[in-house]
Scaffold this motif. Sequence first.
Motif, mmCIF file in Angstrom:
data_model
loop_
_atom_site.group_PDB
_atom_site.id
_atom_site.type_symbol
_atom_site.label_atom_id
_atom_site.label_comp_id
_atom_site.label_asym_id
_atom_site.label_seq_id
_atom_site.Cartn_x
_atom_site.Cartn_y
_atom_site.Cartn_z
ATOM 1 N N ALA A 312 -13.808 0.998 -3.425
ATOM 2 C CA ALA A 312 -13.941 0.160 -4.987
ATOM 3 C C ALA A 312 -15.386 0.762 -5.770
ATOM 4 C CB ALA A 312 -13.743 -1.202 -4.984
ATOM 5 N N ASP A 313 -16.418 0.912 -4.752
ATOM 6 C CA ASP A 313 -17.566 1.106 -5.249
ATOM 7 C C ASP A 313 -18.137 2.399 -5.105
ATOM 8 O OD1 ASP A 313 -19.399 -1.696 -3.835
ATOM 9 O OD2 ASP A 313 -18.774 -1.288 -5.878
ATOM 10 N N LEU A 558 -14.347 -10.803 -1.001
ATOM 11 C CA LEU A 558 -14.506 -9.400 -0.578
ATOM 12 C C LEU A 558 -13.336 -8.624 -0.970
ATOM 13 C CD1 LEU A 558 -15.192 -10.023 3.037
ATOM 14 C CD2 LEU A 558 -16.772 -9.524 1.444
ATOM 15 N N PRO A 560 -9.694 -8.010 -3.995
ATOM 16 C CA PRO A 560 -9.039 -8.324 -4.895
ATOM 17 C C PRO A 560 -8.101 -9.375 -4.930
ATOM 18 C CG PRO A 560 -8.636 -6.152 -4.491
ATOM 19 C CD PRO A 560 -9.368 -6.744 -3.553
ATOM 20 N N LEU B 491 1.219 -9.907 7.306
ATOM 21 C CA LEU B 491 0.130 -9.368 8.374
ATOM 22 C C LEU B 491 0.628 -8.024 9.037
ATOM 23 C CD1 LEU B 491 -0.983 -12.904 9.440
ATOM 24 C CD2 LEU B 491 -2.232 -11.335 7.896
ATOM 25 N N ARG B 495 -0.350 -1.020 6.174
ATOM 26 C CA ARG B 495 -0.760 -0.847 4.745
ATOM 27 C C ARG B 495 -1.948 0.523 5.127
ATOM 28 N NH1 ARG B 495 0.019 -4.339 1.076
ATOM 29 N NH2 ARG B 495 1.015 -5.351 2.775
ATOM 30 N N LYS B 496 -1.839 1.473 4.137
ATOM 31 C CA LYS B 496 -2.803 2.602 4.189
ATOM 32 C C LYS B 496 -4.100 2.232 3.795
ATOM 33 C CE LYS B 496 0.487 6.481 5.039
ATOM 34 N NZ LYS B 496 1.371 7.154 4.190
ATOM 35 N N THR B 497 -4.193 1.753 2.480
ATOM 36 C CA THR B 497 -5.367 1.436 1.937
ATOM 37 C C THR B 497 -5.704 0.089 1.837
ATOM 38 O OG1 THR B 497 -4.340 1.721 -0.206
ATOM 39 C CG2 THR B 497 -5.030 3.813 0.451
ATOM 40 N N ILE B 498 -7.056 -0.439 1.884
ATOM 41 C CA ILE B 498 -7.389 -1.631 1.541
ATOM 42 C C ILE B 498 -8.117 -1.784 0.326
ATOM 43 C CG2 ILE B 498 -8.309 -3.804 2.584
ATOM 44 C CD1 ILE B 498 -7.326 -1.861 5.292
ATOM 45 N N PRO B 499 -7.755 -2.049 -0.679
ATOM 46 C CA PRO B 499 -8.504 -2.190 -2.118
ATOM 47 C C PRO B 499 -9.428 -3.332 -1.687
ATOM 48 C CG PRO B 499 -6.377 -2.599 -2.543
ATOM 49 C CD PRO B 499 -6.297 -2.602 -1.074
ATOM 50 N N LEU B 500 -10.872 -3.056 -2.187
ATOM 51 C CA LEU B 500 -11.968 -4.235 -1.969
ATOM 52 C C LEU B 500 -12.290 -4.556 -3.568
ATOM 53 C CD1 LEU B 500 -14.145 -2.422 0.465
ATOM 54 C CD2 LEU B 500 -12.504 -3.990 0.889
ATOM 55 N N GLU B 501 -12.866 -5.520 -3.470
ATOM 56 C CA GLU B 501 -13.614 -6.326 -4.565
ATOM 57 C C GLU B 501 -14.604 -5.303 -5.074
ATOM 58 O OE1 GLU B 501 -13.501 -8.307 -7.872
ATOM 59 O OE2 GLU B 501 -12.115 -8.965 -6.223
ATOM 60 N N PHE B 502 -14.872 -4.859 -6.295
ATOM 61 C CA PHE B 502 -15.910 -4.060 -6.404
ATOM 62 C C PHE B 502 -17.148 -4.690 -6.986
ATOM 63 C CE2 PHE B 502 -13.106 -3.657 -9.996
ATOM 64 C CZ PHE B 502 -13.700 -4.158 -11.160
#
Lengths: 859, 523
Positions: A312-313, A558, A560, B491, B495-502
């Motif tokens: 995301a960054d 951490l 979204p 759980l 999942r392939k991608t784990i989006p993160l908070e930017f």
Amino acid sequence: MMRKQQTFSRGLSDKVRKSKAAPEIQKNPFEVKINRKKFDVLGRKSKHDVGLPGVSRSRAIQKRKETLLKEFRLKDKNNKFIDRRFGEYDSKLTPEEKILQRFTLERQRTQDRKDLYNLNEEEELTHYGQSLAEMEKMTDVIDSDSDSEEKGLLSAELTATHFGGGGGLLRKKSAGDDEEEHKPRSRQELIEELIIKSKQEKRERQTQKEEAQELTEKLDQDWRSIQNLLAHKTPKAERKDETDKPKLDQYDMMVRELGFEMKAQPSEKLKSAEELAREERHRLQTLEADRLKRMMGDAEEEAGQTNTHISADDMNDGFMLDGDDRKTLAYKDGKWNIEGEEEEKEEEEDEEGGEEEEDDGDDAEGQDEEEEDEDDEGHCDLQSDEGSEDEDGQSTEEEQECAEEPPAVIEEQKKAVQEAARAELPYTFPAPESYSDLKQLLQDHESEQQCVILDRTLKCHHPSLAAGNKAKLQKLFGFLLEYVGDLATQNPPDLKTVSALIPQICGLCQMFPEAACKAVQTLLSDSGHSMEETLEVKGRAPMPDLDMLVLLKIAALLFPSSDFRHPVMTPAFLYISQALTRCAVVSLEDVCKGLILCCLALEFVSLSQRIFPELLNFLLGLLHLSVSDKHNTGYTVVSPFRRQGKNCDLLVLKDPSVSHSWNRKPISLQTAHRVTAQSPVERDHFRLSLIDSCLDLVKRCTSLYKDLPSYAHIFQPIRALLLKHLPVEGYPAPLQDLHREILDAIPEKPSQHAPLVFKKKKPIPLKLFTPKIVQILDYGKKRGNTKEEKEHERLKHKYKREFKGALREIRKDTRFLAHEKLNDVMSRDAERKRKVKELYGSLATQEGEWKALKRKNRK
Amino acid sequence: MASSTESNVKGENSQVSYKKVINTKTVRVLQNKKHANDIFDIIEYLQSEKDKEIIFASNACSKIFCQLFSRGDLYVGDLPEEEDLVNDDRSAEEKYRIFMRHRYSSCVELLLENIGHKAFQVKETSLCALMKFVAAEGKHPLQNLDEHFNFPRELLQTVVEHLLSEKEDMSLLISRFQEFLEMDDVRYYVMSSVRDNIYRVMARNKKAVIPVYQNNVFTLLSTINVPSEASKLKKFLVKQDYKLEEWKVAKPKEHKRAFEQMWLVFLKFKLPSNMYKKILVILHDSIMPQMSDPTLLIDFLSAAYDIGGAISLLSLNGLFILIHEHNLDYPDFYKKLYGLLDPSIFHVKYRARFFHLVNIFLSSTHLPAYLVAAFVKRFARLSLTAPPTSLLILLPFICNLIRRHPSCRVLIHRPCTAEEPCDDPYVMEEEDPAQCHALESSLWEIKTLQKHYHPDVAKAAMKINEPLTEQEDDISELLELSTFQLMERELKAERKTIPLEFDTPTELLKSSREVLGVHFSLE
């Protein structure tokens, strides 16, 4: 002439073969055979409708003559290679043995030489048949250059004599010598003369060469003798002496130099602040758009397609975190010092001498400053600029008022404390292998120090430094979470440290999203499982402890929470839901925990505006706790609250008069652990704070959900409670304001909505009669339905055809051979007959002669 | 006496000594009638302070009296008073028998008292000894009643009486007693004595609720199972020699009747509410099939149905069986069912059972459209407060109802008056499904749930945007779904991608949409 005759005799068909597409032959009706087709197929091109049997037969025969016949002729006449080396066909011998035996045999053979007793002479080594010893000798003397120079030169005379033919030379010579000697010489003499001459020439050349050789050798020796004197001369000068090049013009040199000089590289334009801001905004916009897309749930399908994970960054500049080995800026003796490996070395040294360093503080401090600047560069400068002037009192107020401003309060003293903290600590830390290691590492330090320790640990074990570091840091994330949980469950909970550790946790999470996801998931699942178990056993479970609440909060920081489906956040949602519906509320602590969960839930859905029924139920239940008269309610509370019973008056004020002395201030998170207020007045104040938060949450909910079709129905129970049952009169003014605002926000009558209809579907296109296209692998009969069967059939068919063809060829070969054999026999017979005839003829002539002689004699 | 003095001598000796004493005295009593008085000492041990002594003495008593029974050394017939013996002119033999019979009855009394003892071991041995006496008495009856089949009903009745204590939870002992209930005759007489006992106890307590007693009764009753076939009735504690067919105990029909009467008597009186739940949970599969006429339960069931809440939900099951299999006509059944629907149905433990039944009740395609629409609309309205596990059942369930009743399709698709906003005509407060105008409404609630936080719920709610498929969704496997299972499902999903908070956070309580930090502080 012979050749020409042969070509004629070969006949017409051979001619065709030579010139393949001779049109006259192809048109010749006697040569052409037409393969009649039974029926025409449109668009099919057949290769074999017209054949030239004669041509092809002759071609085949010719081919056989070239190959088969030759083989036949050579049959039983070939040589055979028999390997007579020792033990070549002996399978019993191992290769080593074989080699050994052969070697001994070889030695024996050399021992049997005639000059057996000549001790001096060694075995002569050769290369390409020439003695190596000779060659070694030659190397000193012969200069290859001189040889090559002469190689190409041939004397005119020599060429004339060799190639010009004897006549020419003879003529020339005779023309030249006629006057001198006047005596014609025989050819023999001339040649002899020539030979002598050439020999003489050769000799001369050789002597000349030897002389030159001697001279150079002498020169070399001379040079060596004076070389010592010139020892200090630069090799360049030497070369200059040797190569006698013309001196370059200075102008030329200048021009060339200018030509080769590197052109100034266009550096990237320095961006103005405006541009930077725009870029940043653009990045955030794309990220936001991405987030919205995930929120809608569209991204779920796409996620499978994108192979590379983009953080995301990520700034889309190809910068990879893993490859982050930028050199950090440092100072040494007042000069810039670009340290790379040096630093690492230093760190290693420090590791060894870590204990020593702590003792002699002065020494370490000097070096520390270098490190410090690296660490602080990011934000400390900023903070010091803004925060240095602030005073204690001001800063706290400001913080409350404007939460958006960057953390602007780091006083000089605090900084000094940090510096001191840095100074005390060693630079490198071993990566904790277990949770207890981490705990030991961090336990006895201040929160700032803990941050520094973690920062340094992260730096020491950056994945780019060593192979195992990635796993170590991934584990570290799990331990950190555990540590945070421990801090939160302490009594009193050390939440400041938790807060201070957030950047580190976040950094780790950005580095290893998968590991972070796994760690949070594990904790959620464990806690959820234990809650489920207690529920099954007891029917009710206690509210989750502060560590879980903190974990949920960290998870929200951490990951979204607005995603339609997220591997961490969706379980977290479910966890909150479970806690809000199944966990008993029996004390003010539980109310506090429930409120925290509500805050978290609201935070989770605040962007996506998703409905969270449990949240509203729980808020209703909490407000219900503050209602003193529980009869005749116009609403129903659901689990975990009950309309009446024990613990249903938790939030009812014991003494309504305390509301005057209440003022709004945030509740401490520690109260979730244990309510500190003991006196009844304090407890009532605490209750008022809780109710205040609760009302505020309701207000936030109303603004969040006001666009939902069932908005009024959702809030109807809360409205009924607020309107009729909540003892607002006894509450302080801010609460009354809140209460009024909420009631204003909830309409009395549900809003109007259009009846539901199905989404308009796309019109279904008419059926089109496009032909079905089937790939045809092979023409002819098609059997079998599946692809494998078809393939099998095709191969079988092919095999059959090939087999037939091979059989035909063999037959033709044998016929050809038989024909050849017959021809041989015939020709042999003819020869024999001819010879017999000859004999007969000679005999007959003999006989005739003899008879004639006899007749003569008789006469 | 000797034994008591001996036992007082030394503590460590006592343990061995009391065994020795009891053993020797048992042997002496049985060997010689001269030592008959030793029985007093043994019986005295039954009142001892120490559990072990009581247990040992109980065993000794059962041994002695069983032997005496088989020897016929107990007096048969009406027992004369002991005081009269002195001036009576009976033979010594007879006197001995009468004496022993008196000792027997005092022993039985003590044993019955011991059923109420603190220690479970004592209770257990007492109960076993008593049951041994029951068996012995059956074999060698103490009364001369030829016309009646021999079974010591009085003794059994007193045992049952003590079992069903009013003060103490006897569930452990009752489960031990279950072993004896496997005997057909014991079971039969227990059933009848329980019935009498309930009458007596309830009458004494003026029909008030006695939770402990009723709980004991329930524990006992729920352990009783009537065998279905006659051939199986062969396991008797007391063997009867003749006219076996005429004996009531041998007839399964009688068993069923006794069983039925026992339950009916028990259910006739007012019960505590948790007892209702307990009964209703087992009613349909362990009580009703064993009754000869289950329709007699209708009073109980309709009473339970009217209580409301979870009890009503549970009574649905029994009612359903009665309606379905026994042709019961239940007026306003659907109206009452409609009335049952309130927000709490999604939070009770019996949610799965309730949905299962409602699914069955509403599966008929002959129901009027207004009724189904009323149910659908009410469910939809209630879904606004339901947790995701319930919603995952509810949404497919609503879709199924609309599929079954195509005339209810207007709830999700009303094309004629489209674009004109209107109020929701549905009246939530109306109790009569015919009057609630559900058929004129639309399911805006489901539209709301399309914004639910759980992705599966949102997806399920999305289905109403398009015409429903023909195939009904199977909700049976969703019924038992728990929140934790849902969590696990999430759980475990790969999942392939784990989006993160930017937005990189710097503090715990500082983020772009902070709510927690507004209300709470770190200190």
